[in-house]
Design an enzyme around this catalytic site. Structure first.
Site, mmCIF file in Angstrom:
data_model
loop_
_atom_site.group_PDB
_atom_site.id
_atom_site.type_symbol
_atom_site.label_atom_id
_atom_site.label_comp_id
_atom_site.label_asym_id
_atom_site.label_seq_id
_atom_site.Cartn_x
_atom_site.Cartn_y
_atom_site.Cartn_z
ATOM 1 N N TYR B 266 0.858 -1.188 0.000
ATOM 2 C CA TYR B 266 0.000 0.000 0.000
ATOM 3 C C TYR B 266 0.890 1.232 0.000
ATOM 4 O O TYR B 266 2.017 1.194 0.510
ATOM 5 C CB TYR B 266 -0.979 0.009 1.188
ATOM 6 C CG TYR B 266 -0.360 -0.231 2.542
ATOM 7 C CD1 TYR B 266 -0.144 -1.527 3.004
ATOM 8 C CD2 TYR B 266 -0.007 0.837 3.378
ATOM 9 C CE1 TYR B 266 0.425 -1.756 4.247
ATOM 10 C CE2 TYR B 266 0.574 0.605 4.624
ATOM 11 C CZ TYR B 266 0.779 -0.692 5.045
ATOM 12 O OH TYR B 266 1.346 -0.924 6.276
ATOM 13 N N TYR B 267 0.387 2.305 -0.583
ATOM 14 C CA TYR B 267 1.240 3.450 -0.887
ATOM 15 C C TYR B 267 1.198 4.538 0.179
ATOM 16 O O TYR B 267 0.916 5.697 -0.091
ATOM 17 C CB TYR B 267 0.911 3.992 -2.284
ATOM 18 C CG TYR B 267 1.303 3.007 -3.358
ATOM 19 C CD1 TYR B 267 0.388 2.092 -3.859
ATOM 20 C CD2 TYR B 267 2.622 2.946 -3.821
ATOM 21 C CE1 TYR B 267 0.768 1.153 -4.814
ATOM 22 C CE2 TYR B 267 3.007 2.008 -4.777
ATOM 23 C CZ TYR B 267 2.073 1.119 -5.263
ATOM 24 O OH TYR B 267 2.450 0.194 -6.210
ATOM 25 N N HIS B 270 5.782 2.591 4.938
ATOM 26 C CA HIS B 270 5.811 1.774 6.145
ATOM 27 C C HIS B 270 7.044 0.871 6.096
ATOM 28 O O HIS B 270 7.511 0.503 5.023
ATOM 29 C CB HIS B 270 4.528 0.935 6.287
ATOM 30 C CG HIS B 270 4.225 0.070 5.106
ATOM 31 N ND1 HIS B 270 3.713 0.574 3.916
ATOM 32 C CD2 HIS B 270 4.365 -1.268 4.922
ATOM 33 C CE1 HIS B 270 3.552 -0.422 3.060
ATOM 34 N NE2 HIS B 270 3.940 -1.544 3.641
#
Lengths: 330, 330
Positions: B266-267, B270
């Protein structure tokens, strides 16, 4: 017991596991039934467990130290993969015990007839202290090696190593050994290499394809020695290695993971070619360096790997680990 | 059948496997013996295999598509790990068939009583097309993304994504969800982050420790957005994340593997913290980038990740893969 002389060699794998390299022999056993088929016996009924050396729950494989007829022994048990040809019989003859049912999902414990669910077993008896140490779970630590650490700790360590420890590599390059295993060779002394299957790969399927390219130039110990002058060598290996694998195994370049290890398991430059779909031991980012990345780094900075701080795992029983510890770097 | 409403959620894992998140229910079955114990039945005797969807030989786990009572079904079989408490009984009651004996080494096929060698079985019935696609082996290809590819293919792809797809991340950062799972927080808007256990980790042991640090700054999609101005953020995450893990789990920094993924799942930036001794899915060099390496690269070249050609695997059912394909880059 009748015997045929076989070559047996214990080799330490990159992942610390011991691999027994033997030429397969005929089954030689006194425990042979009427038609020459080996009978089933409770050979391990006298085995007494002392400790579990290591338990690979992901792989369903366990190494156990114990006593067999008063001798130290190591027993290795490993569940076997499923065989597609057996599935019909498994389904028709197994009983299931329900654990949970929830809408369209249900889980069970399935009990299959033993002959359809065999456990691969290896017994090492008598086992020595060396066996126990090799098989025991060894802790690893991530070590930070600066440019200075390399020059003052690692490089002297490498240089002290017995030069005979690379003889087996030279035997391959000089075609004194393993000639029949060569998949491809470019014999150029500066940019050439030999490509062979890695011993971890049984070559029965490409799912776990694993080959090693051993470079012809004799003076490149590891990533640390690479400079921009080696770019033609590295590009040659990448390009011709991929082409050879495509031709021999029909696996294209975009299905390959091509990388070096640092630290390597031996100090003569070699490159790993593995199937991208296979989580090969040692492809983790803490030890592997993509060959494409190495080439790119050297193109932008000819001395990239001389200057760089590098990180890698070391087992506590690794002599290099002791050396870093003595130097106060761990 | 009596039932208790349970929450069931199918989640797609990073490695493409489908994970069934269910609150455990009581065993609910009509097939119950006298004392309430489920009886063993040949429930799958009518199962007809159509095809093997995927076979994980390393893990001894297989996903099979077939028909059960004329309905599409998926059966998942997995060999169980060894249980130390069962070993004595395994050794005393199993029979062994010799395969090979050579000096101190011998190999066998061991046949254990079925109750000591159960197979974990999951049945999905009726199974839909969606189940079959989720479980089926998806090929991956290694994709080469130049600076230009990123600007012309990947970035437009990311920008087209539904902004709600990151709502769950914002809920965590704003403490609207999963508050009880927070292990550590530095709330600085520029250099701060939240550290939480990853869902893949059941937190029952540190062997497979896996935490994620989600950054507070809102505008960093991935490695590609990182420049030298982010070095304070990255150093803060590395240092305080390691300190928090040492304090909470007694795992020191040199037993951790700390890295980013590219492509990420996911963008919103992290960072992954995993136990060095654990081959975490996704720690392979084709997708992972050590945080220490990222910091070092940005220190030597502030625009390192803007200019760089990056390599990463994409599954064929990934929309980004289709986008690269349409652009003629695969």
């Amino acid at each position: 017991m009748a015997g045929i002389a076989v070559k047996r060699k214990l080799e330490s794998e990159d992942d610390g596991e011991l691999s027994l390299k033997v030429k397969k022999t005929k089954v030689m056993s006194d425990n042979v039934g009427e038609e020459g088929e080996p009978v089933c016996q409770k050979i391990l009924s006298g085995f007494k467990t002392s400790s579990v050396l290591i338990d690979y729950t992901r792989e369903k494989k366990i190494f156990i130290h114990g006593k067999l007829a008063d001798q130290d022994a190591v027993v290795i048990l490993e569940k076997t993969p499923f065989r597609e040809n057996d599935l019909a019989e498994v389904f028709s003859t197994s009983t299931l015990k329900l654990d949970m049912k929830n809408d369209i999902y249900s889980t069970y414990k399935l009990r299959a007839p033993p002959h359809l669910n065999e456990i691969k077993t290896t017994v090492v008896c008598p086992a020595t202290e060396k066996h126990l140490n090799k098989y025991k779970r060894q802790e690893s630590f991530l070590v930070e090696e600066t440019k200075t650490d390399y020059e003052s700790i690692t490089l002297p360590f490498i240089e002290k190593q017995n030069t005979f420890s690379l003889q087996w590599v030279y035997n391959i390059l000089q075609k004194k050994a393993e000639v029949e295993r060569i998949v491809y060779e470019d014999s150029d002394p500066d940019t050439g290499f030999m490509l062979l299957p890695d011993f971890k790969w049984d070559q029965k399927q490409v799912d776990d394809l694993y080959l090693i390219a051993i470079v012809h130039p004799m003076n490149i110990k590891s990533l640390r020695d690479l400079t921009a002058e080696h770019i033609p060598l590295l590009k040659n290996i990448l390009q011709k290695g991929q082409a050879a694998i495509l031709e021999r195994y029909s696996l294209p370049a975009n299905k390959l993971r091509v990388y070096l290890h640092y630290q390597p398991s031996y100090y003569h430059l070699h490159i790993h070619f593995t199937n991208l779909g296979y989580d090969a031991p040692g492809c983790g980012v803490d030890r592997a360096h993509l060959l494409s990345d190495v080439i790119q780094n050297l193109q932008s900075d000819p001395d990239y790997y001389k200057k760089r701080t590098l990180y890698f795992p070391l087992r506590v029983d690794d002599k290099l680990f002791s050396t870093f510890k003595e130097a106060g770097r761990v």
